[in-house]
Scaffold this active site. Sequence first.
Site, short mmCIF file in Angstrom:
data_model
loop_
_atom_site.label_atom_id
_atom_site.label_comp_id
_atom_site.label_asym_id
_atom_site.label_seq_id
_atom_site.Cartn_x
_atom_site.Cartn_y
_atom_site.Cartn_z
N GLY A 47 13.23 -0.86 -8.06
CA GLY A 47 12.39 -1.04 -9.24
C GLY A 47 13.17 -0.69 -10.48
O GLY A 47 13.62 -1.57 -11.22
N CYS A 85 7.17 7.63 -9.55
CA CYS A 85 6.10 8.07 -8.65
C CYS A 85 5.71 9.52 -8.88
O CYS A 85 6.57 10.37 -9.09
CB CYS A 85 6.55 7.98 -7.20
SG CYS A 85 7.07 6.35 -6.72
N GLN A 92 -0.96 8.03 -9.80
CA GLN A 92 0.11 8.42 -8.87
C GLN A 92 1.44 7.91 -9.38
O GLN A 92 2.39 7.71 -8.62
CB GLN A 92 -0.18 7.89 -7.47
CG GLN A 92 -1.36 8.59 -6.82
CD GLN A 92 -1.52 8.24 -5.35
OE1 GLN A 92 -0.55 8.15 -4.61
NE2 GLN A 92 -2.75 8.06 -4.93
N MET A 121 7.74 6.83 0.46
CA MET A 121 6.44 7.30 -0.05
C MET A 121 6.64 8.41 -1.06
O MET A 121 7.16 9.48 -0.74
CB MET A 121 5.57 7.79 1.11
CG MET A 121 4.16 8.09 0.66
SD MET A 121 3.09 8.45 2.05
CE MET A 121 1.55 8.70 1.18
N ARG A 155 -3.22 -0.73 -4.83
CA ARG A 155 -2.25 -0.07 -3.97
C ARG A 155 -2.65 1.38 -3.67
O ARG A 155 -2.18 1.98 -2.73
CB ARG A 155 -0.91 -0.12 -4.71
CG ARG A 155 0.26 0.28 -3.91
CD ARG A 155 1.55 -0.06 -4.64
NE ARG A 155 2.65 0.00 -3.72
CZ ARG A 155 3.43 1.07 -3.58
NH1 ARG A 155 3.25 2.12 -4.32
NH2 ARG A 155 4.41 1.04 -2.70
N SER A 202 0.86 -1.18 0.00
CA SER A 202 0.00 0.00 0.00
C SER A 202 0.90 1.23 0.00
O SER A 202 1.94 1.24 0.65
CB SER A 202 -0.88 -0.02 1.25
OG SER A 202 -1.53 1.21 1.39
N ASP A 231 12.65 1.42 0.39
CA ASP A 231 11.99 1.11 -0.89
C ASP A 231 11.91 2.33 -1.81
O ASP A 231 11.24 3.30 -1.51
CB ASP A 231 10.57 0.60 -0.58
CG ASP A 231 9.73 0.45 -1.83
OD1 ASP A 231 10.30 0.28 -2.92
OD2 ASP A 231 8.49 0.51 -1.71
N GLY A 232 12.61 2.24 -2.94
CA GLY A 232 12.47 3.25 -3.99
C GLY A 232 13.52 4.35 -3.92
O GLY A 232 14.19 4.54 -2.89
P1 XMP Z 1 12.31 2.93 -7.92
O1 XMP Z 1 12.81 4.29 -7.63
O2 XMP Z 1 13.21 1.85 -7.44
O3 XMP Z 1 10.96 2.80 -7.05
O4 XMP Z 1 11.92 2.76 -9.35
C1 XMP Z 1 10.23 1.62 -6.92
C2 XMP Z 1 9.17 1.79 -5.84
O5 XMP Z 1 8.24 2.82 -6.19
C3 XMP Z 1 6.96 2.54 -5.60
N1 XMP Z 1 5.97 2.64 -6.66
C4 XMP Z 1 5.20 3.71 -6.86
N2 XMP Z 1 5.07 4.85 -6.14
N3 XMP Z 1 3.48 5.63 -7.71
C5 XMP Z 1 4.18 5.80 -6.57
O6 XMP Z 1 4.02 6.86 -5.92
C6 XMP Z 1 3.56 4.51 -8.49
O7 XMP Z 1 2.91 4.39 -9.53
C7 XMP Z 1 4.46 3.49 -8.03
N4 XMP Z 1 4.76 2.26 -8.49
C8 XMP Z 1 5.70 1.76 -7.63
C9 XMP Z 1 7.05 1.17 -4.98
O8 XMP Z 1 7.22 1.36 -3.61
C10 XMP Z 1 8.28 0.58 -5.65
O9 XMP Z 1 8.89 -0.43 -4.90
#
Ligand code: XMP
Length: 498
Positions: free
Chosen positions: A371, A315, A425, A309, A411, A259, A348-349
Amino acid sequence: TATQVFVKNPACVAYTYDDTIVMPGHISFSLGDVDISTKLTRNIELQVPFVSSPMDTVTEHKMAITMALQGGIGIIHSNMKAEDQATEVRRVKKFKNGFILDPVCLSPESTLEEVYRTKQSLGFSSFPVTDNGKMGGRLVGIISNRDTSFIEDPSVKVKEFMTSRDRLACAKDGVSLEEANKMLKESKKGKLPVVNEKDELVALIARTDLQKNRDNPRASKDSVNKQLLCGASIGTRPDDKIRAKLLVDAGVDVIVVDSSQGDSTYQIEMVQHLKSTHPEVDVIGGNVVTPSQAHHLIEAGVDGLRVGMGIGSICTTQEVCAVGRAQASAVYHVSKYARKFGIPIVADGGIKSTGHITKALCLGAGCVMMGSMLAGTDEAPGEYFYQDGVRLKRYRGMGSIEAMNQGGEKRYVWDTAKTAVKVAQGVSGAVTDKGTLQRYIPYLMQGVRHGLQDAGVKSLDDAREKLYSNRLRFEIRSPAAQKEGGVHGLHSYQKRLY
Ligand code: XMP
């Protein structure tokens, strides 16, 4: 006034990885002595602190298998039917190093023309031949380059030129990799079919795969069956409980409750359900970016937390919803809090380089989840394509309209009414080709080892101990310092990663 409090209270200023830099420490150990083993959750240990993100352009079984072989773990995304996600998990759990469990088969009635077409579209040149042309059928022969090279008529049937069963060395079901390797060497063949007592094909062993996979001493395996570790994500809707049950039956080791804002009664209820119904499986909750969010999920019983987040490369959450937190601060504050309860966190991210991974780990994270860093590898789902002469793979946010239309909205969207307006998002785009994870992960690992060595830390535990006793220090970089820290002053340059 509120503004004064905001400016004076340093906790109100949040920093990204790029804002920060780690101060060098004293080096008294070699690069090879840097230990990057870690904890993903309360009960799961990994040799390598890397996790692939549960996104439909990042983690399906191929990614999860290779991540686990390399010592990390993959989290299978949930943007597919629950049964399909369970099948993906099963493929990881049933993976046997060097054994191809679903080889493409041909029938004795296939023609040479079909053999050429299959070769061309799949890129490999040997095929087992079974009576029904399928895996599980009775083995009647095998076709390799040698069999086809002197035949000219494309309508000739496979049964006319295959190497037939009576001339084939085969292994019996249950053969160990070591024994199979010996048989391959003795037969001097490239492929070894494995058959059961009814002579039905159950697997194929390829010499090239054996050479590639000879040993993976770091591989992440469960302690009971010694199978590769695998994670999977679920949402927080009532039918996700059924999904979770299917995943547990398939052997999943860790469930990630996915989430974008994890501090909700829906998630708390889901975590409590999972912990009481499937206590054998660890649960990672999230996403969170503050200690108070973390507190609610820790109280609910999570075994790990996912932090981040609106900072992922795809994102737009911070832009669209105005909620989130700069990642370096989020990782630092949540991991410091969660540590008191023995809960590891996954940063994460927002990871764009090995330097970012090192910073996340030095700020207290147990692992990083990626990702975009992994989406361009051979093991990510999807085909490569060319744009402006560059080889690319698609990568999209799970909150992008494209992914949400395929079910990824779980999510993000809380309103399930059919008429609800979808607000994106995330975006969809493409990332450049990174080749195979088998070379890329060792590069990332070595980069991180260099970083930790420069910081004077020997292990991730050592990093945390030094961080919380002020012996591992960070500084904030001014915009000019950030510029200075990158390549500058060159007319042009080439960047090769390894
Ligand atoms: P990176 O920077 O590694 O990030 O590409 C991957 C992480 O981004 C999150 N995620 C999202 N966050 N909108 C968001 O705000 C999205 O559409 C989205 N898709 C993925 C998720 O935590 C992932 O692991």
